[in-house]
Write a protein that holds these residues in place. Sequence first.
Motif, PDB file in Angstrom:
ATOM      1  N   PRO A  60      28.759  -2.856   0.890  1.00  0.00           N
ATOM      2  CA  PRO A  60      28.612  -1.911   2.011  1.00  0.00           C
ATOM      3  C   PRO A  60      27.275  -1.171   1.929  1.00  0.00           C
ATOM      4  CG  PRO A  60      29.996  -0.932   0.335  1.00  0.00           C
ATOM      5  CD  PRO A  60      29.689  -2.335  -0.147  1.00  0.00           C
ATOM      6  N   ARG A  61      26.189  -1.947   1.971  1.00  0.00           N
ATOM      7  CA  ARG A  61      24.853  -1.405   1.746  1.00  0.00           C
ATOM      8  C   ARG A  61      23.887  -1.993   2.761  1.00  0.00           C
ATOM      9  NH1 ARG A  61      21.483  -3.040  -3.571  1.00  0.00           N
ATOM     10  NH2 ARG A  61      21.485  -4.981  -2.388  1.00  0.00           N
ATOM     11  N   VAL A  62      22.867  -1.224   3.123  1.00  0.00           N
ATOM     12  CA  VAL A  62      21.853  -1.714   4.052  1.00  0.00           C
ATOM     13  C   VAL A  62      20.465  -1.408   3.488  1.00  0.00           C
ATOM     14  CG1 VAL A  62      20.991  -1.710   6.420  1.00  0.00           C
ATOM     15  CG2 VAL A  62      23.397  -1.205   5.985  1.00  0.00           C
ATOM     16  N   ILE A  63      19.578  -2.381   3.622  1.00  0.00           N
ATOM     17  CA  ILE A  63      18.175  -2.225   3.228  1.00  0.00           C
ATOM     18  C   ILE A  63      17.320  -2.359   4.485  1.00  0.00           C
ATOM     19  CG2 ILE A  63      16.285  -3.143   1.828  1.00  0.00           C
ATOM     20  CD1 ILE A  63      18.435  -4.472   0.059  1.00  0.00           C
ATOM     21  N   ALA A  64      16.402  -1.453   4.654  1.00  0.00           N
ATOM     22  CA  ALA A  64      15.425  -1.575   5.745  1.00  0.00           C
ATOM     23  C   ALA A  64      14.032  -1.583   5.139  1.00  0.00           C
ATOM     24  CB  ALA A  64      15.560  -0.417   6.725  1.00  0.00           C
ATOM     25  N   GLN A  65      13.248  -2.590   5.500  1.00  0.00           N
ATOM     26  CA  GLN A  65      11.876  -2.670   4.994  1.00  0.00           C
ATOM     27  C   GLN A  65      10.912  -2.867   6.147  1.00  0.00           C
ATOM     28  OE1 GLN A  65      10.968  -5.115   1.547  1.00  0.00           O
ATOM     29  NE2 GLN A  65       9.020  -5.739   2.452  1.00  0.00           N
ATOM     30  N   LEU A  66       9.958  -1.970   6.215  1.00  0.00           N
ATOM     31  CA  LEU A  66       8.894  -2.076   7.206  1.00  0.00           C
ATOM     32  C   LEU A  66       7.661  -2.618   6.493  1.00  0.00           C
ATOM     33  CD1 LEU A  66       8.103  -1.285  10.176  1.00  0.00           C
ATOM     34  CD2 LEU A  66       7.173   0.814   9.196  1.00  0.00           C
ATOM     35  N   SER A  67       7.149  -3.758   6.960  1.00  0.00           N
ATOM     36  CA  SER A  67       6.000  -4.393   6.307  1.00  0.00           C
ATOM     37  C   SER A  67       4.853  -4.550   7.294  1.00  0.00           C
ATOM     38  CB  SER A  67       6.393  -5.775   5.770  1.00  0.00           C
ATOM     39  OG  SER A  67       7.397  -5.671   4.796  1.00  0.00           O
ATOM     40  N   PHE A  68       3.641  -4.256   6.804  1.00  0.00           N
ATOM     41  CA  PHE A  68       2.438  -4.398   7.634  1.00  0.00           C
ATOM     42  C   PHE A  68       1.684  -5.654   7.204  1.00  0.00           C
ATOM     43  CE2 PHE A  68       3.491   0.090   7.482  1.00  0.00           C
ATOM     44  CZ  PHE A  68       3.493   0.418   8.834  1.00  0.00           C
ATOM     45  N   ASP A  69       1.322  -6.480   8.181  1.00  0.00           N
ATOM     46  CA  ASP A  69       0.685  -7.761   7.899  1.00  0.00           C
ATOM     47  C   ASP A  69      -0.819  -7.564   7.695  1.00  0.00           C
ATOM     48  OD1 ASP A  69       0.063 -10.390   7.573  1.00  0.00           O
ATOM     49  OD2 ASP A  69       0.369 -10.964   9.675  1.00  0.00           O
ATOM     50  N   VAL A  70      -1.157  -7.034   6.531  1.00  0.00           N
ATOM     51  CA  VAL A  70      -2.557  -6.848   6.148  1.00  0.00           C
ATOM     52  C   VAL A  70      -2.714  -7.410   4.740  1.00  0.00           C
ATOM     53  CG1 VAL A  70      -4.451  -5.228   5.883  1.00  0.00           C
ATOM     54  CG2 VAL A  70      -2.625  -4.719   7.493  1.00  0.00           C
ATOM     55  N   ASP A  71      -3.745  -8.228   4.521  1.00  0.00           N
ATOM     56  CA  ASP A  71      -3.875  -8.912   3.234  1.00  0.00           C
ATOM     57  C   ASP A  71      -4.924  -8.328   2.311  1.00  0.00           C
ATOM     58  OD1 ASP A  71      -2.093 -11.307   2.841  1.00  0.00           O
ATOM     59  OD2 ASP A  71      -2.762 -11.626   4.891  1.00  0.00           O
ATOM     60  N   GLY A  72      -5.394  -7.167   2.597  1.00  0.00           N
ATOM     61  CA  GLY A  72      -6.392  -6.564   1.722  1.00  0.00           C
ATOM     62  C   GLY A  72      -7.238  -5.580   2.498  1.00  0.00           C
ATOM     63  N   PHE A  73      -7.764  -4.620   1.780  1.00  0.00           N
ATOM     64  CA  PHE A  73      -8.565  -3.576   2.404  1.00  0.00           C
ATOM     65  C   PHE A  73      -9.884  -3.452   1.655  1.00  0.00           C
ATOM     66  CE2 PHE A  73      -4.059  -2.514   2.483  1.00  0.00           C
ATOM     67  CZ  PHE A  73      -3.819  -2.415   3.857  1.00  0.00           C
ATOM     68  N   LYS A  74     -10.969  -3.560   2.383  1.00  0.00           N
ATOM     69  CA  LYS A  74     -12.279  -3.412   1.764  1.00  0.00           C
ATOM     70  C   LYS A  74     -12.580  -1.926   1.657  1.00  0.00           C
ATOM     71  CE  LYS A  74     -16.703  -5.828   1.871  1.00  0.00           C
ATOM     72  NZ  LYS A  74     -17.528  -6.792   2.626  1.00  0.00           N
ATOM     73  N   GLU A  75     -12.632  -1.411   0.426  1.00  0.00           N
ATOM     74  CA  GLU A  75     -12.706   0.029   0.220  1.00  0.00           C
ATOM     75  C   GLU A  75     -14.037   0.510  -0.365  1.00  0.00           C
ATOM     76  OE1 GLU A  75      -7.954   0.694  -0.655  1.00  0.00           O
ATOM     77  OE2 GLU A  75      -9.300   0.217  -2.314  1.00  0.00           O
ATOM     78  N   GLY A  76     -14.802  -0.390  -0.945  1.00  0.00           N
ATOM     79  CA  GLY A  76     -16.130  -0.038  -1.447  1.00  0.00           C
ATOM     80  C   GLY A  76     -16.095   1.074  -2.475  1.00  0.00           C
ATOM     81  N   ASP A  77     -16.880   2.155  -2.219  1.00  0.00           N
ATOM     82  CA  ASP A  77     -16.974   3.234  -3.201  1.00  0.00           C
ATOM     83  C   ASP A  77     -15.761   4.163  -3.184  1.00  0.00           C
ATOM     84  OD1 ASP A  77     -17.372   4.490  -0.809  1.00  0.00           O
ATOM     85  OD2 ASP A  77     -19.350   5.299  -1.281  1.00  0.00           O
ATOM     86  N   LYS A  78     -14.717   3.774  -2.415  1.00  0.00           N
ATOM     87  CA  LYS A  78     -13.462   4.528  -2.418  1.00  0.00           C
ATOM     88  C   LYS A  78     -12.295   3.612  -2.783  1.00  0.00           C
ATOM     89  CE  LYS A  78     -15.101   8.084   0.751  1.00  0.00           C
ATOM     90  NZ  LYS A  78     -14.893   8.850   2.000  1.00  0.00           N
ATOM     91  N   ALA A  79     -12.572   2.687  -3.700  1.00  0.00           N
ATOM     92  CA  ALA A  79     -11.528   1.766  -4.155  1.00  0.00           C
ATOM     93  C   ALA A  79     -10.341   2.555  -4.703  1.00  0.00           C
ATOM     94  CB  ALA A  79     -12.077   0.834  -5.239  1.00  0.00           C
ATOM     95  N   GLY A  80      -9.162   2.209  -4.227  1.00  0.00           N
ATOM     96  CA  GLY A  80      -7.959   2.946  -4.591  1.00  0.00           C
ATOM     97  C   GLY A  80      -7.385   3.707  -3.417  1.00  0.00           C
TER      98      GLY A  80
END
Length: 687
Positions: A60-80
């Motif tokens: 008697p359990r439910v899981i909800a997962q919202l996922s965004f279809d992005v495969d990586g983020f270019k962050e440069g000098d703000k990595a993290g």
Amino acid sequence: MKKIFNIIICFLPIAAFSQNIDRSKAPVPGKAPIIQVANPVKFTLANGLKVYVVKNTKLPRVIAQLSFDVDGFKEGDKAGLAEMAGQLAKRGTTTKSKEQLDEAVEYLGGSLSTSSTSAVAISLKSNFPTLFGLLSEVVLHPALNAEELEKVRKQTISGIESNKDDADAIANNVVKKLVYGANHPFGEIMTTKTVNAIKAEDVKSFIGDYWKPNIASLIFVGDIEPADAKKLAEKYFGAWQKGTVPVQQFEKSARPAKTYIAVVDRPSSVQSVVTIATPLQLVKGAPNDIPANVMNNILGGGFSGRLFANLREKHGFTYGAYSSLETNKYVGIFKAEASVRNEKTDSSIQETLAEINTIRSVKVDDGELSRMKNYLAGGFARSLENPTTIAGFALNIEKYNLPADYYQKYLTNLASVSALQVQEAATSLLQPSQMHIVVVGDAKQVAKGLEKYGEVKYFDIEGNEIAAPKEVKVDASLTLDVLINKTVEAMGGKASIEKIKDVQLNGKVGVMGQSIDVVQKIIQPGSAVMLMSMGGMVISKQAVVDGKYEVSQQGMQAPITDDLKEGLDESSYLVPELMYQQKGYKLAIVGMEQVEGKDAIDVEITAPSGKKSHRFYDKETYLLVKTTKVEKGPQGPVTQQQYYKNYQKVDGVAFAKEAVMDLGQFKMNLNFETIKVNQGLKLEDLK
């Protein structure tokens, strides 16, 4: 009689059938079935949010997962930035503080988590609608306040600092940067500098740019009707506005022109982490996708892999050697990895490359191929028991544009993989002449001889190429007697040290998020006790009092070995160097090594038991800055290191008020808050 007759009749078909079986031959495998993989109920909201519902009433359990279809983020000098934004999102909303949100989730008996590309809520069916409302509030109205960001920043930097002494973490960072490239989002490395550059406005921009319904999928798994799921999705996410998501251009990751060795010097390591890696242009659903997976599992996918059989079972170089193969629509990666004894680093690389060459040049035999395909088929079948697997299949079909029946036909396609296809996958994906070979270990012990595999280059722990370390030699005029005299003088001088009859140090040690009280008492010469406690309860005691030894953990007495005795004897002297000669220790200056960026004199200590350890003295101050010793661990030898910092003089004698104990799997940070000398302690005070 009738019952017996019926039994005989029942057995007649079996007996007749058994007469036609030739038991001298193994049965021919049957045709792999096309399995029926349940399809989730799917619908799309007006804003582009794709919703999948996998009904499963086992719990008697439910899981909800919202996922965004992005495969990586270019962050440069703000990595993290992406990682920190994912952590910050769940730390309060515009109407609820972090404490209020946590309390509400706990009251519902559920859990709520976020990352840079997902948000997940889990609870019992009865409480799920309320929890789902909280999930939508976190996604659509996160507070993202500066105060919570500072807490996330502090935790992130703490992890970065901890990883600086973790050989596996270092290897992972350097491999990523070298294989993908410094300008590829998969190759960027978080550093203290990049994390400190991240502002609250950056996090808000990230969430605003990438958390859009038109690139998101919402999955419901568990005891929920599709109609109810649709109502919840419409109610809480229907008004979410779609938007344009930034499109990033990623630099292409290419193999190196020639195989080379990347050495990251980690002095005092008794093991080296060896990784042989290459980028892959391999996408899920490609013609060689399944053959490549079979190939990788034969090579090093587990305990039955060839790498494990060779490096561990045959040669005993390591406790485990494995390979992995990751697909991605931009660029994947192949890695073969092992932690090996220093003296076997060269041999381990040789054997790993030999196995890669073998799977490229020699077809796998039918027996090995059949066993692996059966193993993979069994794992696939077992995965279908988990309803989240079905949802994952649906997402992959969407993400990689797979045929709708890709997973229905998986077992059939797996069964059809031939030895030739496995070999072709190996020859097309793995080029031994174009590999990154990364070695994290003690360069003095492991680098020699590696040039046979390619040019040897040196890198720091952030994957930046540096000059080869220069061997700094100890001044020939520095004898042991001179060194010990200089160390004693740096500590305050023999006369001042001898004036101290007893000392008590009180402090706290931080380990894995817990704070532990520490009391150390010493009566010179030769008696000492260290107590560690939490909430007034002693959890650890180590003592040598008037020649009697005791070690206990949570009230349980440990057997007293010669090794333990020697360690306790050392702890009972303010300056152990004054004890070594009278106790029969052998000392030798063996070289120079950098400790936290400064040259330190390396002295090898051989105890009467034969146990060896090392003590490192700052070249300029002659104060002790580090000790190392090798202990047996569950996965082989582990180097334990202890760093000494922040020396302060009390009654003319220098004491290290801070110590960092690196125990391999975790660190302990010890800070002494008070140091009192000559209080008139008695032996009874140590018991």
